[in-house]
Design a protein around this motif. Structure first.
Motif, PDB file in Angstrom:
ATOM      1  N   LEU A 244       0.835  -1.205   0.000  1.00  0.00           N
ATOM      2  CA  LEU A 244       0.000   0.000   0.000  1.00  0.00           C
ATOM      3  C   LEU A 244       0.872   1.259   0.000  1.00  0.00           C
ATOM      4  O   LEU A 244       0.658   2.194  -0.780  1.00  0.00           O
ATOM      5  CB  LEU A 244      -0.883  -0.025   1.252  1.00  0.00           C
ATOM      6  CG  LEU A 244      -1.746   1.198   1.482  1.00  0.00           C
ATOM      7  CD1 LEU A 244      -2.934   1.160   0.547  1.00  0.00           C
ATOM      8  CD2 LEU A 244      -2.227   1.261   2.925  1.00  0.00           C
ATOM      9  N   ASN A 245       1.888   1.239   0.859  1.00  0.00           N
ATOM     10  CA  ASN A 245       2.767   2.397   0.990  1.00  0.00           C
ATOM     11  C   ASN A 245       3.493   2.704  -0.330  1.00  0.00           C
ATOM     12  O   ASN A 245       3.580   3.864  -0.748  1.00  0.00           O
ATOM     13  CB  ASN A 245       3.781   2.106   2.106  1.00  0.00           C
ATOM     14  CG  ASN A 245       4.231   3.348   2.832  1.00  0.00           C
ATOM     15  OD1 ASN A 245       4.041   4.465   2.344  1.00  0.00           O
ATOM     16  ND2 ASN A 245       4.838   3.165   3.980  1.00  0.00           N
ATOM     17  N   PHE A 246       3.973   1.665  -1.000  1.00  0.00           N
ATOM     18  CA  PHE A 246       4.684   1.892  -2.271  1.00  0.00           C
ATOM     19  C   PHE A 246       3.740   2.449  -3.329  1.00  0.00           C
ATOM     20  O   PHE A 246       4.101   3.359  -4.086  1.00  0.00           O
ATOM     21  CB  PHE A 246       5.320   0.597  -2.769  1.00  0.00           C
ATOM     22  CG  PHE A 246       6.640   0.310  -2.111  1.00  0.00           C
ATOM     23  CD1 PHE A 246       7.727   1.159  -2.312  1.00  0.00           C
ATOM     24  CD2 PHE A 246       6.803  -0.784  -1.288  1.00  0.00           C
ATOM     25  CE1 PHE A 246       8.944   0.913  -1.698  1.00  0.00           C
ATOM     26  CE2 PHE A 246       8.015  -1.030  -0.670  1.00  0.00           C
ATOM     27  CZ  PHE A 246       9.092  -0.183  -0.877  1.00  0.00           C
ATOM     28  N   LEU A 247       2.520   1.895  -3.396  1.00  0.00           N
ATOM     29  CA  LEU A 247       1.602   2.376  -4.437  1.00  0.00           C
ATOM     30  C   LEU A 247       1.304   3.862  -4.232  1.00  0.00           C
ATOM     31  O   LEU A 247       1.342   4.657  -5.179  1.00  0.00           O
ATOM     32  CB  LEU A 247       0.294   1.566  -4.408  1.00  0.00           C
ATOM     33  CG  LEU A 247       0.399   0.122  -4.866  1.00  0.00           C
ATOM     34  CD1 LEU A 247      -0.975  -0.540  -4.859  1.00  0.00           C
ATOM     35  CD2 LEU A 247       1.004   0.035  -6.256  1.00  0.00           C
ATOM     36  N   VAL A 248       1.020   4.242  -2.981  1.00  0.00           N
ATOM     37  CA  VAL A 248       0.682   5.644  -2.725  1.00  0.00           C
ATOM     38  C   VAL A 248       1.910   6.530  -2.958  1.00  0.00           C
ATOM     39  O   VAL A 248       1.812   7.601  -3.550  1.00  0.00           O
ATOM     40  CB  VAL A 248       0.145   5.814  -1.285  1.00  0.00           C
ATOM     41  CG1 VAL A 248      -0.148   7.277  -0.997  1.00  0.00           C
ATOM     42  CG2 VAL A 248      -1.104   4.981  -1.099  1.00  0.00           C
ATOM     43  N   THR A 249       3.077   6.050  -2.509  1.00  0.00           N
ATOM     44  CA  THR A 249       4.295   6.837  -2.692  1.00  0.00           C
ATOM     45  C   THR A 249       4.561   7.108  -4.168  1.00  0.00           C
ATOM     46  O   THR A 249       4.817   8.242  -4.577  1.00  0.00           O
ATOM     47  CB  THR A 249       5.498   6.087  -2.080  1.00  0.00           C
ATOM     48  OG1 THR A 249       5.231   5.836  -0.713  1.00  0.00           O
ATOM     49  CG2 THR A 249       6.764   6.910  -2.211  1.00  0.00           C
ATOM     50  N   ILE A 250       4.486   6.043  -4.969  1.00  0.00           N
ATOM     51  CA  ILE A 250       4.823   6.209  -6.383  1.00  0.00           C
ATOM     52  C   ILE A 250       3.748   7.036  -7.085  1.00  0.00           C
ATOM     53  O   ILE A 250       4.033   7.829  -7.976  1.00  0.00           O
ATOM     54  CB  ILE A 250       5.016   4.829  -7.050  1.00  0.00           C
ATOM     55  CG1 ILE A 250       6.204   4.114  -6.404  1.00  0.00           C
ATOM     56  CG2 ILE A 250       5.232   4.975  -8.548  1.00  0.00           C
ATOM     57  CD1 ILE A 250       6.329   2.646  -6.758  1.00  0.00           C
ATOM     58  N   ALA A 251       2.502   6.889  -6.654  1.00  0.00           N
ATOM     59  CA  ALA A 251       1.435   7.638  -7.317  1.00  0.00           C
ATOM     60  C   ALA A 251       1.457   9.124  -6.962  1.00  0.00           C
ATOM     61  O   ALA A 251       1.144   9.967  -7.805  1.00  0.00           O
ATOM     62  CB  ALA A 251       0.074   7.031  -6.959  1.00  0.00           C
ATOM     63  N   PHE A 252       1.827   9.448  -5.711  1.00  0.00           N
ATOM     64  CA  PHE A 252       1.618  10.831  -5.258  1.00  0.00           C
ATOM     65  C   PHE A 252       2.876  11.595  -4.881  1.00  0.00           C
ATOM     66  O   PHE A 252       2.802  12.800  -4.661  1.00  0.00           O
ATOM     67  CB  PHE A 252       0.660  10.840  -4.059  1.00  0.00           C
ATOM     68  CG  PHE A 252      -0.721  10.399  -4.410  1.00  0.00           C
ATOM     69  CD1 PHE A 252      -1.568  11.244  -5.117  1.00  0.00           C
ATOM     70  CD2 PHE A 252      -1.173   9.136  -4.066  1.00  0.00           C
ATOM     71  CE1 PHE A 252      -2.846  10.842  -5.453  1.00  0.00           C
ATOM     72  CE2 PHE A 252      -2.446   8.717  -4.402  1.00  0.00           C
ATOM     73  CZ  PHE A 252      -3.287   9.572  -5.101  1.00  0.00           C
ATOM     74  N   MET A 253       4.027  10.946  -4.735  1.00  0.00           N
ATOM     75  CA  MET A 253       5.191  11.620  -4.169  1.00  0.00           C
ATOM     76  C   MET A 253       6.257  11.959  -5.201  1.00  0.00           C
ATOM     77  O   MET A 253       7.375  12.310  -4.849  1.00  0.00           O
ATOM     78  CB  MET A 253       5.822  10.745  -3.068  1.00  0.00           C
ATOM     79  CG  MET A 253       4.900  10.396  -1.922  1.00  0.00           C
ATOM     80  SD  MET A 253       4.624  11.781  -0.806  1.00  0.00           S
ATOM     81  CE  MET A 253       6.213  11.838   0.019  1.00  0.00           C
ATOM     82  N   ARG A 254       5.939  11.837  -6.487  1.00  0.00           N
ATOM     83  CA  ARG A 254       6.966  12.050  -7.500  1.00  0.00           C
ATOM     84  C   ARG A 254       7.338  13.534  -7.606  1.00  0.00           C
ATOM     85  O   ARG A 254       6.498  14.413  -7.427  1.00  0.00           O
ATOM     86  CB  ARG A 254       6.471  11.538  -8.857  1.00  0.00           C
ATOM     87  CG  ARG A 254       6.484  10.021  -8.939  1.00  0.00           C
ATOM     88  CD  ARG A 254       5.755   9.500 -10.147  1.00  0.00           C
ATOM     89  NE  ARG A 254       4.305   9.624  -9.979  1.00  0.00           N
ATOM     90  CZ  ARG A 254       3.500  10.119 -10.889  1.00  0.00           C
ATOM     91  NH1 ARG A 254       3.975  10.542 -12.043  1.00  0.00           N
ATOM     92  NH2 ARG A 254       2.210  10.202 -10.645  1.00  0.00           N
ATOM     93  N   ALA A 255       8.613  13.760  -7.925  1.00  0.00           N
ATOM     94  CA  ALA A 255       9.103  15.123  -8.077  1.00  0.00           C
ATOM     95  C   ALA A 255       8.398  15.794  -9.255  1.00  0.00           C
ATOM     96  O   ALA A 255       7.889  15.112 -10.155  1.00  0.00           O
ATOM     97  CB  ALA A 255      10.609  15.104  -8.312  1.00  0.00           C
ATOM     98  N   PRO A 256       8.366  17.121  -9.264  1.00  0.00           N
ATOM     99  CA  PRO A 256       7.778  17.825 -10.409  1.00  0.00           C
ATOM    100  C   PRO A 256       8.437  17.359 -11.704  1.00  0.00           C
ATOM    101  O   PRO A 256       9.659  17.234 -11.766  1.00  0.00           O
ATOM    102  CB  PRO A 256       8.115  19.294 -10.128  1.00  0.00           C
ATOM    103  CG  PRO A 256       8.431  19.364  -8.680  1.00  0.00           C
ATOM    104  CD  PRO A 256       8.899  18.026  -8.250  1.00  0.00           C
TER     105      PRO A 256
END
Lengths: 626, 291
Positions: A244-256
């Motif tokens: 769950l943590n990886f999916l949310v991280t990759i979906a929402f935490m990417r640099a501009p």
């Protein structure tokens, strides 16, 4: 007061965790005994029921003690929570939300477990050096083999995702941490109870049902089986939260600027594996939960005499356990493609097809489970559809090969240790892949299922692809994690010994399968004696190769040359920051402006520091994610 | 039939590939920043094709020459071994291509030194028709193996006899096998005796945990699951005896507890007259006991 010095006090949280576990366990067991007395359920003491009921509060007590209370839960009740320690070796022994600390915690834990289970493999091969078995009784052999199996499965699930995924996914997408840092730490601290359960099970008769735990064997064997079941449920929880943590991280935490089509392929592979972990892990947990209930609560899910069905377990088990092999191998593919591109100094060939391959495998993985059951006596009408779906997996897998081969084609390869490992993955998985076709095909599977052909096949896919990729990646990122360079010549010695010994060990196992050697046997017929003695000797060399690895790691950690920020001149984001990276990963906000694989394309960069004065919006992104 | 099928598919795949390549061909892209000269690319292609051809010819030859299974003593086993050889022969060119590219890339001048990487390679991003052609070829090959030997052979190896010559009940228990011949009135033997060239059906059950009925010489196997009766039919094609060939044994192939590995009993495949004699001696012995 400075508490950064490493010393006995560094183990304080672990002691508190153990205390919490002891209190929780006593409460649970007391409750169970009282309950049995109050409702007159036969004798007051039933080992398995009391242990299972005691385990749940013990696990909660452990988590609260290790830091969930002081770093997290306290604030739900208006208290002031502690911050992380950021210096010293002590931080690795406590609740810490820095993804880099958690990555190292996972990596070191699972490397230790890998070496432990590797030692068990050495014992297995020492036993099988003679047809009647050299060192164990049959029962002991089954338990050692079962423990080797499940520990290696746990290593395969978590070493790459938990270790390298945690450390490098946030760095590679330009984030300052994972989306849910405290959940991340919780996921890691669920792991030690798993290891403790699996090891302490041996004091209670162990379990002799392999890592697959098929009932009715697993509903009737020693108490150790219950320890195994609880370990699986706990580890499953860790795996689901991690996914769950990886999916949310990759979906929402990417640099501009880090669009989906600019994500490094390793991050895509973790995304793919996380989809599977989040979707399917609960199936395995549910299956062993039902086994546990059959043992302690009198249910009869798998008892044929009272209307249950042993095959029901196999279906539910493989719902997870086939997709699970892609949790193992997809991150291995990601690492391999990543290293191939950077060391061939070429763009990753057919990037979109490689991403399609990874996600295609995720999609098909849920529709193939019953190919593990072609000989189970299940309804024969299921054979044709599962033959078709299973063979179809070759198509997305072929795209991974397309990308790998296209990437090295016409490149001038930089044959450093990581690159050698990555090239070996392509070779090994080629063998693992084509032998998978024989096992997907019902006619040939009828003869090969449950034989050493299968043993050879899955060791080729799991060691040959994932574990080779893991070691390649450890060499690749060692300078980034430690700030030191590893010793290149020792690395090459490790690679060549491991590669040759691995193939010499596992290739002959295909023949052992043809000649009538089945899996999980403590003894075998005399015609297989020479072949097995040969395999055992090769396996010992394979085992010894890891001593070279350990020597290299320790020597380089303490006496290695200082590593620069980017010793490989690679283009992904983790190389734009110092080695090791600072707490918040980047001294600047990276802005992504192109593909990470723009080799041979002039000066086209992957990312630039944000212009001075631009706002750092990682905090906003974290809030959005939460 | 299968040769025609294989030839058709193997011819069809290059044609399909060419068609896909033509359909998806795009106009040349803008000038690329770095390219490798046409000469060195075509030289590399020829060398790699050379390695591939040598490996393929040698590999297919070896696969056709080798007997993978040392003992094949049932009609199902012959189908299975045939399917195995076909799949393996088909896998050789695929594997050889992977090895050829790897070997060529390794022997090609590598680059870089201790500290500095080699200069960047050519800017191939794989945006042309090649990946789509690759997809087409792999899909074609997959379709082939699904149809043959997969679905084509499937029914031959799993079908059951409607009216078998001999029915044999096999009961598995921790950790041995009990063999009974209901029509002959023979019960609970610790040896499996099968007449050669007769349709035999095994009805397999378990008394305790999951086991698997496997005679390595017959190649095929099926699990014994509590609460179910598994049916396995075959015709034994070669006489043989466990005392001479370890493949003639019932071996439990599903982990079943402590003595799983040694849960094996001998198998004898005998001629019909030997089988009749054996049945007569067993029934006489049983009759003697009853008296």
């Amino acid at each position: 007061m400075s508490r950064t010095q490493f010393g006995l006090h560094s183990f304080g949280p672990i002691f508190r965790g153990l205390l919490g576990a002891a209190i929780g366990f006593s409460l649970g067991v007391g409750l169970a005994v009282l309950g049995r007395l109050a409702f007159g359920a036969g004798e007051a003491w039933d080992f398995e029921m009391c242990f299972v009921i005691g385990y749940v509060p013990a696990l909660i007590g452990w988590l609260l003690g290790i830091g969930v209370w002081s770093h997290w839960a306290k604030e739900w009740f208006g208290g002031e929570v502690k911050g992380d320690e950021h210096k010293g070796a002590g931080r690795y022994f406590q609740f810490n939300t820095d993804h880099k600390v958690i990555g190292v915690q996972y990596l070191v834990t699972f490397l230790a477990l890998f070496l432990l289970a590797g030692l068990l493999a050495m014992l297995i091969r020492a036993h099988l050096i003679s047809p009647e078995g050299a060192i164990f009784t049959e029962g002991e052999y089954n338990r050692v083999m079962s423990m080797h199996g499940i520990i290696m499965v746990a290593v395969a699930v978590a070493a790459v995702i938990g270790g390298l995924g945690n450390y490098f996914v946030p760095l590679m997408i330009g984030a300052d941490d994972m989306a849910f840092p405290r959940l991340n730490s919780l996921s890691f601290w669920l792991v030690p109870p798993v290891a403790v359960l699996l090891l302490s099970a041996q004091a209670f008769g162990g379990w002799d049902s392999g890592w697959t735990a098929y009932p009715p064997l697993s509903t009737t064997n020693a108490h150790g089986q219950v320890f195994f079941n609880l370990a699986i449920i706990t580890f499953g929880l860790s795996s689901i939260l991690g996914g769950l943590n990886f999916l949310v991280t990759i979906a929402f935490m990417r640099a501009p600027g880090m669009t989906w089509m600019r994500i490094p392929i390793f991050v895509w592979s973790i995304f793919a594996a996380a989809c599977i972990a989040l979707t399917f892990t609960q199936m395995f947990a549910a299956a062993v939960l039902m086994v546990t209930l059959d043992r302690v609560a009198g249910t009869t899910f798998f008892n044929a005499t009272t209307g249950g069905d042993p095959l029901f377990y196999q279906h539910v088990f493989w719902f997870y356990s086939h997709p699970a092999v892609y949790i193992f191998v997809l991150p291995g593919f990601g690492l391999t493609l990543e290293i191939l591109a950077h060391f061939a100094r070429k763009p990753l060939f057919a990037y979109k097809f490689a991403v399609g391959g990874l996600m295609g495998i995720v999609f098909v993985s849920g529709f193939v489970w019953a190919h593990h059951m072609f000989v189970s006596g299940m309804n024969k009408n299921l054979m044709a559809p599962f033959l078709v779906t299973t063979e179809i997996i070759s198509i997305p897998t072929g795209l991974i090969f397309l990308s790998a081969l296209g990437t090295i084609w016409m490149g001038r390869l930089w044959l450093k240790t990581p690159m050698l490992f990555a090239l070996a993955v392509v070779f090994n998985f080629m063998i693992g892949g084509v032998t998978g076709i024989h096992l997907a095909d019902v006619p040939t599977d009828l003869s090969l299922s449950d034989t050493y052909f299968v043993v050879a096949h899955f060791h080729y896919t799991i060691i040959g692809a994932e574990i080779f990729a893991l070691f390649g990646a450890i060499y690749y990122w060692f300078p980034k994690i430690t700030g030191k360079m590893y010793d290149e010549s020792l690395g090459q010695v490790h690679f060549w010994t491991m590669f040759v010994a691995f193939n010499v060990t596992f290739l002959p196992m295909f023949w052992a399968g043809f000649d009538g050697m089945n899996r999980r046997v403590a003894s075998y017929t005399g015609n297989l004696a020479d072949l097995n003695a040969f395999i055992s000797v090769a396996a010992f060399v394979l085992g010894a190769s890891f001593l070279v690895f350990l020597l290299n790691m320790f020597q380089s950690l303490f006496a290695g040359a200082r590593a620069t920020a980017n010793p490989w001149y690679a283009r992904t984001l983790e190389w734009m920051t110092t080695s090791p990276p600072p707490l918040e990963n980047f001294e600047f906000q990276p802005v992504v402006v192109g593909t990470p694989y723009g080799y041979g394309n002039g000066a086209q960069p992957h990312a630039l520091p944000a212009p001075a004065g631009a706002s750092d919006d990682t905090e906003n992104r974290r809030e959005n994610a939460e | 039939v299968e040769i025609a099928l294989a030839v058709a598919v193997l011819l069809g795949i290059p044609l399909l590939t060419a068609a896909i390549a033509l359909i998806t061909e795009r106009p040349a892209r803008a000038p690329k920043p770095r390219t490798v000269s046409q000469d060195s690319t075509s030289k590399a292609t020829w060398i790699t094709l050379g390695i591939w051809t040598v490996l393929t010819v040698a590999g297919v030859g070896a696969v056709l020459a080798v007997d993978f299974y040392s003992t094949i003593a049932s009609d199902r086993g012959e189908d299975i071994a045939h399917a195995f050889t076909f799949l393996t022969a088909l896998a050789v060119p695929v594997a050889a291509m992977v090895v050829a590219v790897l070997v060529y890339s390794m022997i090609r001048r590598s680059g870089g030194d201790d500290l500095m990487p080699p200069e960047d390679g050519p800017f191939y991003e794989g945006k042309g028709p090649f990946p789509k052609a690759w997809l087409g070829v792999t899909a074609g090959l997959t379709l082939l193996i699904i149809i043959y030997p997969g679905l084509w052979t499937l029914n031959d190896v799993i079908r059951t006899h409607d009216d078998p010559d001999v029915v044999i009940n096999v009961e598995a228990l921790q950790w041995t096998w009990l063999i009974s011949y209901p029509d002959q009135g023979i019960e609970n033997q610790f040896e499996l005796v099968v007449p050669v060239d007769r349709e035999v059906t095994f009805l397999i059950s378990s008394r305790d945990v999951a086991h698997s009925f496997w005679v390595p010489a017959f190649l095929t196997k099926i699990d014994a699951i509590p609460g179910r009766t598994s049916e396995l039919s075959l015709i034994a094609t070669e006489t043989g005896d466990f005392s001479e060939n370890a493949a003639y044994r019932i071996q439990c192939a599903e982990l079943c507890g402590i003595s799983h590995a040694s849960m094996r009993i001998p198998v004898r495949v005998v001629t019909q007259s030997e089988f009749d004699d054996w049945v007569a001696s067993k029934t006489a012995a049983a009759a003697g006991k009853e008296d």
